[in-house]
Design a protein around this motif. Structure first.
Motif, PDB file in Angstrom:
ATOM      1  N   ASN A 479       0.769  -1.245  -0.133  1.00 21.99           N
ATOM      2  CA  ASN A 479       0.011  -0.041  -0.047  1.00 21.99           C
ATOM      3  C   ASN A 479       0.993   1.217  -0.054  1.00 21.99           C
ATOM      4  N   GLY A 480       1.886   1.235  -0.878  1.00 20.83           N
ATOM      5  CA  GLY A 480       2.786   2.533  -0.822  1.00 20.83           C
ATOM      6  C   GLY A 480       3.877   2.622   0.261  1.00 20.83           C
ATOM      7  N   TYR A 481       3.748   1.735   1.056  1.00 27.28           N
ATOM      8  CA  TYR A 481       4.932   1.717   2.050  1.00 27.28           C
ATOM      9  C   TYR A 481       5.834   0.538   2.012  1.00 27.28           C
ATOM     10  N   GLU A 482       7.217   1.046   2.146  1.00 26.84           N
ATOM     11  CA  GLU A 482       8.278  -0.090   2.367  1.00 26.84           C
ATOM     12  C   GLU A 482       8.178  -0.954   3.495  1.00 26.84           C
ATOM     13  N   LEU A 483       7.631  -2.194   3.235  1.00 25.46           N
ATOM     14  CA  LEU A 483       7.442  -3.137   4.476  1.00 25.46           C
ATOM     15  C   LEU A 483       8.626  -3.960   4.740  1.00 25.46           C
ATOM     16  N   ALA A 484       9.351  -4.139   3.707  1.00 23.66           N
ATOM     17  CA  ALA A 484      10.586  -5.022   4.219  1.00 23.66           C
ATOM     18  C   ALA A 484      11.518  -4.580   3.074  1.00 23.66           C
ATOM     19  N   SER A 485      12.962  -5.135   3.538  1.00 28.58           N
ATOM     20  CA  SER A 485      14.228  -4.733   2.537  1.00 28.58           C
ATOM     21  C   SER A 485      14.901  -5.787   2.932  1.00 28.58           C
ATOM     22  N   GLY A 486      15.751  -6.231   2.029  1.00 26.78           N
ATOM     23  CA  GLY A 486      16.802  -7.260   2.103  1.00 26.78           C
ATOM     24  C   GLY A 486      17.809  -7.387   0.585  1.00 26.78           C
ATOM     25  N   SER A 487      18.650  -8.528   1.090  1.00 25.64           N
ATOM     26  CA  SER A 487      19.432  -8.775  -0.225  1.00 25.64           C
ATOM     27  C   SER A 487      19.951  -9.901   0.135  1.00 25.64           C
ATOM     28  N   VAL A 488      20.673 -10.338  -1.170  1.00 23.09           N
ATOM     29  CA  VAL A 488      21.517 -11.587  -1.020  1.00 23.09           C
ATOM     30  C   VAL A 488      22.926 -11.102  -0.415  1.00 23.09           C
ATOM     31  N   ARG A 489      23.750 -11.533   0.412  1.00 20.59           N
ATOM     32  CA  ARG A 489      24.899 -11.002   1.026  1.00 20.59           C
ATOM     33  C   ARG A 489      25.992 -11.257   0.108  1.00 20.59           C
ATOM     34  N   VAL A 490      27.134 -10.421   0.224  1.00 20.31           N
ATOM     35  CA  VAL A 490      28.400 -10.868  -0.164  1.00 20.31           C
ATOM     36  C   VAL A 490      29.089 -11.819   0.810  1.00 20.31           C
ATOM     37  N   ALA A 531      16.206 -10.587   5.066  1.00 19.10           N
ATOM     38  CA  ALA A 531      15.753  -9.619   4.969  1.00 19.10           C
ATOM     39  C   ALA A 531      14.798  -9.004   6.453  1.00 19.10           C
ATOM     40  N   ALA A 532      14.575  -7.887   6.444  1.00 21.55           N
ATOM     41  CA  ALA A 532      14.080  -7.268   7.638  1.00 21.55           C
ATOM     42  C   ALA A 532      12.742  -6.625   7.231  1.00 21.55           C
ATOM     43  N   LEU A 533      11.721  -6.932   8.007  1.00 26.59           N
ATOM     44  CA  LEU A 533      10.228  -6.377   7.881  1.00 26.59           C
ATOM     45  C   LEU A 533       9.948  -5.403   8.915  1.00 26.59           C
ATOM     46  N   GLY A 534       9.312  -4.471   8.716  1.00 22.00           N
ATOM     47  CA  GLY A 534       9.092  -3.399   9.892  1.00 22.00           C
ATOM     48  C   GLY A 534       7.807  -3.739  10.742  1.00 22.00           C
ATOM     49  N   LEU A 535       8.060  -4.248  11.682  1.00 23.16           N
ATOM     50  CA  LEU A 535       6.719  -4.660  12.494  1.00 23.16           C
ATOM     51  C   LEU A 535       5.812  -3.742  12.973  1.00 23.16           C
ATOM     52  N   ASP A 536       6.484  -2.493  13.417  1.00 21.70           N
ATOM     53  CA  ASP A 536       5.518  -1.405  13.722  1.00 21.70           C
ATOM     54  C   ASP A 536       4.609  -0.940  12.484  1.00 21.70           C
ATOM     55  N   ARG A 537       5.329  -0.884  11.267  1.00 16.95           N
ATOM     56  CA  ARG A 537       4.792  -0.331  10.121  1.00 16.95           C
ATOM     57  C   ARG A 537       3.746  -1.364   9.642  1.00 16.95           C
ATOM     58  N   LEU A 538       3.949  -2.597   9.762  1.00 14.70           N
ATOM     59  CA  LEU A 538       2.957  -3.737   9.331  1.00 14.70           C
ATOM     60  C   LEU A 538       1.768  -3.635  10.241  1.00 14.70           C
ATOM     61  N   VAL A 539       1.973  -3.541  11.672  1.00 13.73           N
ATOM     62  CA  VAL A 539       0.735  -3.277  12.456  1.00 13.73           C
ATOM     63  C   VAL A 539       0.089  -2.036  12.000  1.00 13.73           C
ATOM     64  N   MET A 540       0.672  -1.147  11.699  1.00 10.54           N
ATOM     65  CA  MET A 540       0.223   0.333  11.290  1.00 10.54           C
ATOM     66  C   MET A 540      -0.832   0.157  10.042  1.00 10.54           C
ATOM     67  N   LEU A 541      -0.231  -0.584   9.318  1.00 14.33           N
ATOM     68  CA  LEU A 541      -1.002  -1.042   8.032  1.00 14.33           C
ATOM     69  C   LEU A 541      -2.375  -1.842   8.137  1.00 14.33           C
ATOM     70  N   LEU A 542      -1.975  -2.912   9.028  1.00 16.32           N
ATOM     71  CA  LEU A 542      -2.980  -3.786   9.518  1.00 16.32           C
ATOM     72  C   LEU A 542      -4.293  -3.201  10.193  1.00 16.32           C
ATOM     73  N   CYS A 543      -3.952  -1.962  11.032  1.00 17.19           N
ATOM     74  CA  CYS A 543      -4.950  -1.442  11.667  1.00 17.19           C
ATOM     75  C   CYS A 543      -5.647  -0.301  10.819  1.00 17.19           C
ATOM     76  N   GLY A 544      -5.228   0.023   9.736  1.00  9.93           N
ATOM     77  CA  GLY A 544      -5.772   1.002   8.804  1.00  9.93           C
ATOM     78  C   GLY A 544      -5.370   2.457   9.349  1.00  9.93           C
ATOM     79  N   ASN A 545      -4.107   2.481  10.015  1.00  4.50           N
ATOM     80  CA  ASN A 545      -3.726   3.923  10.686  1.00  4.50           C
ATOM     81  C   ASN A 545      -2.502   4.434   9.533  1.00  4.50           C
ATOM     82  N   ASP A 546      -2.480   5.744   9.729  1.00  7.76           N
ATOM     83  CA  ASP A 546      -1.247   6.231   8.910  1.00  7.76           C
ATOM     84  C   ASP A 546      -0.045   6.799   9.862  1.00  7.76           C
ATOM     85  N   ASN A 547      -0.212   6.602  11.007  1.00 10.92           N
ATOM     86  CA  ASN A 547       1.012   7.211  12.074  1.00 10.92           C
ATOM     87  C   ASN A 547       1.421   5.909  13.016  1.00 10.92           C
ATOM     88  N   ILE A 548       2.628   5.946  12.766  1.00  9.10           N
ATOM     89  CA  ILE A 548       3.132   4.736  13.629  1.00  9.10           C
ATOM     90  C   ILE A 548       2.957   4.733  15.241  1.00  9.10           C
TER      91      ILE A 548
END
Length: 587
Positions: A479-490, A531-548
């Motif tokens: 929904n327009g928010y970066e929820l997770a970021s990751g990579s294959v590592r060197v 990878a790492a997923l933003g738990l706070d941001r995911l809860v925010m989206l699940l609850c329909g909020n726009d403020n973490i």
């Protein structure tokens, strides 16, 4: 126990039972001599009725109660004499009180936790203990709990081990500033709070723990936004002997489980994968909101041949002219509204916002006179325009057109109500650039971080054209928010040093800053990714909020202050002396 049941538990099958409840008073009412109290705990609300004929003193005590007083009440569960309250799970019954005990009186609260009209955020954060009693916050923290448990269960099913990594570590500043912790034992030295467990989890892979996860606390001393906090929680994962698609597939399953179990929403797996350059071209952003269209359209060829000087000069100087079509929005936006949108895109570097309203007579705009009928027809075709549409254009360098139109797109999507609160759209963005050029400092920076594995076929461009090198990195967008970021590592120390060289980090400096990781890479490091997923941001989206801050129990303000406790604060001079620290703040 001071209660036999909770305030959300009682139903008609409890009628006739004698029960004891405890909780907070919401409000009291007098009806024909009877006193009524709505009693609340985190499980729900139950109505209590006090009859003066049964106990006049208890009735008077009940009438004296005020909002947020804490009471214990015993009585018989009966069916409501009056009409049932369909808004409450307990709405068919009430408690006919036999005994009342005041456990604690409350001062008059500065706001009612259950009010639908929220007071200002500063007041709510100062009196967070009251705000935490609100149904809104309680629901968010319950979702957070369920999400955390679900996450642990999911990764346990996939043979992951939850392993804690240090909170006190070494400062390796990359990107955001570290929070530093002075050491009393090692005078003049400092620990750093982790911005992420990145290096430690890579070392775990080298140590043979091929599937790691952690609900990790992280800290970044950076400027804050509505979806950022100085301390935050992420779902952190790492796997050895895997490729990029293995991580993406694993996270797809987690997101599908979360949406199904917590929101009863079915999604199709695998989630879509989009190339970074494609989403930048189509949406102007690497975190596109896919709940609506409004895709960006290039009209550079038309702009280059028209008589509108702004468009023509932009093309001559190597810029771009791009636009979007707000369908059926021509009547929604007045000239004053469009002036407001022009100022809005100016915040993203745009020098102006051109527009056309599509009418029965054709394109209507102050700049329409600079376009021939043929040009107008080409614009209509390129933009797939119909009567009633509103066409917007930005002419500038590519990065400015992307930033300005992406922001405008998101604003129009919200204002035109192009999506609902229950809509969820996710995708992966892959193949990010490995490096980005820092024009101010005339050097290369890591786009994500310096430990991303380059795409194998792009290694040939390291010396000739570093901008062409793609990373095996990926972001999950919801929904327009970066929820997770990751990579294959060197995992090869030589490749790692090549990247450091491009970043201007010498072998000596690399050893100084990252020596313990580089040392580990020399001792049989397996291919690994995470990878790492933003738990706070995911809860925010699940609850329909726009403020973490609305989904964290004790958040900080945008100035990183805790209004409840008063942190950060000055400390006792003796503590500073023990740490050999002198505070020298200019007056």
């Amino acid at each position: 126990m001071l209660r036999t049941h909770t305030c959300g538990e009682l139903r008609t099958d409890h009628v006739g039972q004698t029960v004891t409840l405890a909780g907070w008073v919401i409000r009291g009412r007098d009806h024909g001599g009877l006193a009524f109290i709505d009693l609340r705990d985190r499980y729900g609300v139950t109505q209590i009725v006090f009859n003066p004929d049964r106990d006049a003193d208890m009735h008077e005590l009940a009438r004296s109660l005020r909002a947020e007083d804490v009471i214990q009440v015993s009585g018989e569960v009966v069916l409501r004499d009056d009409r049932e309250n369909e808004k409450l799970a307990t709405g068919k019954i009430e408690i006919r009180a036999h005994e009342l005990k005041v456990l604690n009186k409350s001062k008059t609260p500065p706001f009612e936790p259950g009010t639908s009209e929220l007071p200002n955020e500063e007041l709510r954060l100062t009196y967070r203990f009251l705000d935490l009693r609100s149904e809104r916050l309680q629901e968010a923290l319950i979702v957070r709990h369920r999400l955390t448990k679900l996450t642990r269960d999911y990764f346990d099913e996939h043979q992951f081990l939850e392993i804690e990594t240090p909170i006190l570590g070494r400062s390796t500043p990359e990107g955001a500033r570290d929070y530093l912790v002075p050491s009393r034992v090692h005078e003049g030295s400092f620990y750093a709070l982790p911005q992420s467990p990145q290096i430690y989890k890579q070392i775990l892979m080298i140590g043979g723990y091929d599937r790691y996860m952690q609900i990790a606390r992280c800290f970044r001393d950076e400027d804050l936004r509505a979806d950022r906090q100085p301390e935050f929680t992420q779902i952190d994962i790492e796997m050895a002997f895997v490729e990029q698609e293995d991580i993406l597939t694993l996270v797809d399953g987690l997101i599908a489980r979360i949406l199904k179990d917590l929101r009863n929403i079915e999604i199709t797996e695998p989630l879509p994968r989009f190339d970074y350059h494609d989403v930048m071209e189509k949406y102007g952003s690497d975190k596109p909101d896919l709940r609506f269209g409004l895709e960006l359209i290039d009209v550079g060829e038309i702009a280059a041949s028209c008589d509108f000087a702004v468009f023509k000069k932009t093309m001559e100087t190597g810029g771009r002219v791009r636009g979007l079509n707000a369908k059926a929005a021509a009547d929604r936006y007045s000239r004053k509204d469009i002036d407001g949108l022009t100022a809005f895109v100016g915040e993203y570097g745009a020098k102006g916002l051109a527009f056309f309203k599509v009418t029965e007579e054709g394109l209507h705009s102050p700049i329409a006179k600079f376009f021939s009928d043929e040009d107008k027809q080409k614009i209509m075709e390129a933009m797939q325009a119909e009567v009633g549409d509103l066409l917007f254009f930005v002419a500038d360098q590519c990065s400015v057109t992307s930033a300005a139109l992406a922001a405008l797109r998101n604003r129009l999507g919200k204002e035109l109500e192009l999506y609902g609160v229950d809509d969820f759209e996710c995708c992966w963005v892959v193949n990010f650039p490995l490096l980005s050029y820092n024009e101010d400092e005339k050097r290369w920076d890591a786009e994500h971080h310096p430990f991303c594995q380059p795409v194998e076929e792009d290694v040939q461009y390291f010396e000739s054209d570093p901008a062409k090198v793609r990373a095996q990195s990926y972001d999950l967008v919801m929904n327009g928010y970066e929820l997770a970021s990751g990579s294959v590592r060197v995992h090869d120390q030589k490749v790692q040093q090549t990247i450091f060289d491009l970043l201007g980090i010498s072998a000596e400096e690399a050893e100084e800053r990252f020596g313990f990781l580089l040392q580990a890479l020399r001792y049989g490091a397996p291919p690994h990714a995470g990878a790492a997923l933003g738990l706070d941001r995911l809860v925010m989206l699940l609850c329909g909020n726009d403020n973490i801050r609305d989904v964290i129990a004790f958040p900080k303000t945008q100035k990183a202050a805790d209004l409840l406790s008063g942190a950060p604060s000055e400390v006792d001079p003796h503590q500073l002396r023990d740490l050999r620290i002198k505070v020298d703040i200019p007056k």
